[in-house]
Design an enzyme around this catalytic site. Structure first.
Site, mmCIF file in Angstrom:
data_model
loop_
_atom_site.group_PDB
_atom_site.id
_atom_site.type_symbol
_atom_site.label_atom_id
_atom_site.label_comp_id
_atom_site.label_asym_id
_atom_site.label_seq_id
_atom_site.Cartn_x
_atom_site.Cartn_y
_atom_site.Cartn_z
ATOM 1 N N ASN A 262 1.790 46.793 -18.688
ATOM 2 C CA ASN A 262 1.828 45.515 -17.978
ATOM 3 C C ASN A 262 2.927 45.495 -16.920
ATOM 4 O O ASN A 262 3.908 46.236 -17.015
ATOM 5 C CB ASN A 262 2.071 44.356 -18.963
ATOM 6 C CG ASN A 262 0.911 44.144 -19.908
ATOM 7 O OD1 ASN A 262 -0.231 44.000 -19.488
ATOM 8 N ND2 ASN A 262 1.190 44.132 -21.199
ATOM 9 N N THR B 119 5.189 50.588 -24.521
ATOM 10 C CA THR B 119 4.177 51.613 -24.738
ATOM 11 C C THR B 119 4.770 52.750 -25.559
ATOM 12 O O THR B 119 4.127 53.317 -26.440
ATOM 13 C CB THR B 119 3.646 52.134 -23.395
ATOM 14 O OG1 THR B 119 3.159 51.026 -22.620
ATOM 15 C CG2 THR B 119 2.526 53.134 -23.596
ATOM 16 N N ASP C 115 13.655 49.236 -27.332
ATOM 17 C CA ASP C 115 12.621 48.592 -26.522
ATOM 18 C C ASP C 115 11.252 48.947 -27.085
ATOM 19 O O ASP C 115 10.840 50.108 -27.076
ATOM 20 C CB ASP C 115 12.739 49.058 -25.067
ATOM 21 C CG ASP C 115 11.839 48.264 -24.126
ATOM 22 O OD1 ASP C 115 10.980 47.497 -24.617
ATOM 23 O OD2 ASP C 115 11.992 48.408 -22.898
ATOM 24 N N ASP D 47 8.946 44.140 -12.782
ATOM 25 C CA ASP D 47 9.143 45.118 -13.850
ATOM 26 C C ASP D 47 7.785 45.707 -14.216
ATOM 27 O O ASP D 47 6.975 45.059 -14.872
ATOM 28 C CB ASP D 47 9.791 44.449 -15.065
ATOM 29 C CG ASP D 47 9.805 45.350 -16.288
ATOM 30 O OD1 ASP D 47 9.833 46.579 -16.117
ATOM 31 O OD2 ASP D 47 9.789 44.812 -17.413
ATOM 32 N N THR D 48 7.543 46.943 -13.776
ATOM 33 C CA THR D 48 6.257 47.590 -14.000
ATOM 34 C C THR D 48 6.363 48.596 -15.133
ATOM 35 O O THR D 48 7.059 49.609 -15.014
ATOM 36 C CB THR D 48 5.779 48.304 -12.718
ATOM 37 O OG1 THR D 48 5.583 47.339 -11.691
ATOM 38 C CG2 THR D 48 4.471 49.028 -12.964
ATOM 39 N N GLY D 49 5.672 48.311 -16.222
ATOM 40 C CA GLY D 49 5.597 49.252 -17.333
ATOM 41 C C GLY D 49 4.289 50.010 -17.306
ATOM 42 O O GLY D 49 3.455 49.827 -16.401
ATOM 43 N N ASN D 50 4.073 50.852 -18.285
ATOM 44 C CA ASN D 50 2.837 51.620 -18.335
ATOM 45 C C ASN D 50 1.620 50.754 -18.622
ATOM 46 O O ASN D 50 0.509 51.098 -18.218
ATOM 47 C CB ASN D 50 2.947 52.701 -19.424
ATOM 48 C CG ASN D 50 3.962 53.762 -19.059
ATOM 49 O OD1 ASN D 50 3.841 54.421 -18.037
ATOM 50 N ND2 ASN D 50 4.976 53.931 -19.892
ATOM 51 N N PRO E 248 13.497 54.205 -15.197
ATOM 52 C CA PRO E 248 14.219 53.067 -14.613
ATOM 53 C C PRO E 248 14.370 51.890 -15.556
ATOM 54 O O PRO E 248 15.372 51.179 -15.525
ATOM 55 C CB PRO E 248 13.374 52.697 -13.387
ATOM 56 C CG PRO E 248 12.050 53.333 -13.611
ATOM 57 C CD PRO E 248 12.295 54.549 -14.432
ATOM 58 N N ASP E 249 13.381 51.670 -16.427
ATOM 59 C CA ASP E 249 13.492 50.568 -17.386
ATOM 60 C C ASP E 249 14.662 50.780 -18.332
ATOM 61 O O ASP E 249 15.343 49.829 -18.733
ATOM 62 C CB ASP E 249 12.183 50.405 -18.167
ATOM 63 C CG ASP E 249 11.754 51.686 -18.875
ATOM 64 O OD1 ASP E 249 12.073 52.786 -18.383
ATOM 65 O OD2 ASP E 249 11.076 51.584 -19.916
#
Length: 259
Positions: A11, A132, A129, A6-9, A108-109
């Site tokens: 982490n 960021t 959620d 799970d790639t966020g802006n 996608p998240d």
């Protein structure tokens, strides 16, 4: 075993699913310059420290930062000999397709959280959620994502204040002892905390009025517990919502013969 990424802006979280439960969750800062080899050295070191015997045979990726996807694909191909599913790509099917304006690309998240929220809490849902950005995702009666709201994230707002006003310091996000601050730090903390309490409560109220039906509110993200201190904003807090959704989407695609 399944590797969920799970790639966020800010982490990236790597989670290992053994078929019955998640064995581990590991977090690293998101950096598009990080190579597949660097990912593997970091990940294999953590696996060795926890003395896992792993045989990864499936991978799925959700990435709100598209530039990292290439190296994550290489990681899965080169070191785990598997072609990863990437949420939002044509070859990754969803149980129910989103219903939004034609040409709209949904993060996608947000799609993953919709799938997970519907699985755990049913229809007529608002998923908040705290990342960021602070996002509000609306889940319809059949589990479809049908739109939402995007607001600046808590830490992003604090950083903007710190950078935009030279006299304002950077402060930690916490619940202040009283609303009216008697020093600069307390004033900032009060503005952020009570401001986001009001933002969440106001947006949820407006969504419910627009939808004209009762809707449960589920929160996720690291700061979610901070805003759940006796205010009855949320029906539940889910700290593993996104990785749960990734597992569900992978299983769905496996049933469909896509992996």
């Amino acid at each position: 075993m399944l590797l969920c990424i799970d790639t966020g802006n800010t982490n990236t979280v790597f989670s290992i699913w053994d078929g019955e439960k998640f064995l581990a969750h590991w977090r690293i800062s998101t950096d598009h310059r990080r190579t597949a080899d660097e990912y593997f050295v970091w990940l294999s070191t953590l696996i060795a420290v926890q003395k896992f015997e792993l045989q990864i045979n499936g991978c799925i990726i959700s990435a709100t930062a598209p530039r990292v996807v290439f190296n994550l694909r290489v990681l899965c191909n080169r070191y785990f000999d598997t072609r990863p599913l990437v949420v939002g790509k044509p070859d990754c099917a969803l149980p129910v397709e989103p219903r939004v304006d034609v040409g709209t690309t949904v993060g996608p998240d947000r799609l993953v959280n919709t799938v997970a929220g519907f699985d755990r809490h049913g229809p007529d849902l608002i998923v908040v959620d705290f990342g960021t950005a602070t996002t509000f995702d609306v889940v319809d009666t059949d589990g479809a994502y049908v739109g939402g709201v995007i607001a600046p994230g808590v830490n992003l707002s604090l950083e903007a204040l710190h950078m935009g006003a030279a006299s304002l310091p950077h402060v930690d996000v916490t619940r202040p002892s009283q609303v009216v601050g008697t020093n600069t730090v307390a004033c900032l903390q009060s503005g952020i905390f009570w401001g986001y309490i009001g933002l969440v409560d106001g947006i949820v109220t407006q969504i419910r009025e627009e939808r004209q039906r009762p809707m449960k509110v589920i929160a996720t993200g690291g700061l979610a517990p901070l805003f759940d201190q006796g205010f009855d904003l949320f029906d539940a807090i889910e700290d593993d919502l996104t990785v749960h959704g990734l597992r569900l989407i992978y299983d769905y695609n496996k049933e469909m013969g896509n992996v």
